[in-house]
Design an enzyme around this catalytic site. Structure first.
Site, PDB file in Angstrom:
ATOM      1  N   GLY A   1       9.921  25.316  31.900  1.00 33.94           N
ATOM      2  CA  GLY A   1      11.242  25.301  32.652  1.00 33.94           C
ATOM      3  C   GLY A   1      12.149  23.834  32.626  1.00 33.94           C
ATOM      4  O   GLY A   1      13.247  23.863  32.739  1.00 33.94           O
ATOM      5  N   CYS A   2      11.130  22.997  32.889  1.00 27.61           N
ATOM      6  CA  CYS A   2      11.678  21.496  33.229  1.00 27.61           C
ATOM      7  C   CYS A   2      12.603  21.222  31.774  1.00 27.61           C
ATOM      8  O   CYS A   2      13.722  20.348  31.804  1.00 27.61           O
ATOM      9  CB  CYS A   2      10.798  20.403  33.902  1.00 27.61           C
ATOM     10  N   THR A   3      11.970  21.501  30.782  1.00 22.03           N
ATOM     11  CA  THR A   3      12.397  20.961  29.483  1.00 22.03           C
ATOM     12  C   THR A   3      13.813  21.687  29.119  1.00 22.03           C
ATOM     13  O   THR A   3      14.876  21.256  28.642  1.00 22.03           O
ATOM     14  CB  THR A   3      11.295  21.301  28.262  1.00 22.03           C
TER      15      THR A   3
ATOM     16  N   ALA B   1      16.517  20.285  31.385  1.00 19.48           N
ATOM     17  CA  ALA B   1      16.837  19.093  30.906  1.00 19.48           C
ATOM     18  C   ALA B   1      17.690  18.806  29.786  1.00 19.48           C
ATOM     19  O   ALA B   1      18.580  18.331  29.425  1.00 19.48           O
ATOM     20  CB  ALA B   1      15.630  17.968  30.629  1.00 19.48           C
TER      21      ALA B   1
ATOM     22  N   LYS C   1       8.098  18.830  36.660  1.00 16.05           N
ATOM     23  CA  LYS C   1       7.400  18.068  35.953  1.00 16.05           C
ATOM     24  C   LYS C   1       7.717  17.791  34.439  1.00 16.05           C
ATOM     25  O   LYS C   1       8.306  18.957  33.928  1.00 16.05           O
ATOM     26  CB  LYS C   1       5.991  18.745  35.853  1.00 16.05           C
TER      27      LYS C   1
END
Length: 154
Positions: free
Chosen positions: A45-47, A50, A40
């Site tokens: 974590g995804c930030t 990325a 998401k």
């Protein structure tokens, strides 16, 4: 786990990027592709994952490697995510789970003690001919980009 194996043809797909442009995996034949699936936009974590790819992007470009991130978030969500963190690589929106299911990363997960389905953070390296070179399941957001660069340097 997945029925996808190293050496197999990577499943092609066509999804929309953050600019609403249709992008297919086959558009990148002749280049290596790092294809990473994440749960998401704008989650911690995804930030971090990325931003690690964004930080290493110049190095990927010198190796002639394209980075593509895929989640089930909307195109509008990807636009905000990419702008907020200055993400230079391709983000694809897969709300219908077409690529997510083709790559077998839609799996049962435990969230807050409840079982549900979601994207398992997984990265694939796809070679210039469109075949899977490496599968990295359950990657760690902070080290994923560095691990891939180490793999590509072998």
């Amino acid at each position: 786990m997945s029925n996808l194996t190293v050496g197999a043809k990577a499943p092609d797909f066509t999804l929309f990027d953050k600019d609403g442009k249709s992008v297919s995996l086959s558009d990148f034949l002749g280049k290596k592709v790092v294809l990473y699936f994440y749960p998401k936009d704008n989650t911690p974590g995804c930030t971090r994952q990325a931003c690690a790819f964004a930080g290493a992007y110049a190095r990927f470009k010198t190796l002639n490697v394209e980075v593509i991130g895929i989640s089930k978030d909307s195109v509008a969500s990807h636009v905000k995510f990419a702008q907020k963190y200055d993400l230079p690589f391709v983000l694809l929106s897969d709300p219908d789970l077409l690529a997510i299911k083709a790559y077998d990363v839609w799996q049962e997960k435990k969230l807050c003690g409840k079982l549900g389905f979601g994207v398992v953070r997984t990265t694939f390296i796809i070679d210039e001919k469109g075949n899977i070179e490496k599968i990295m399941p359950k990657v760690k957001p902070d080290t994923n980009a560095a691990e891939i660069l180490a793999e590509l340097d072998k």
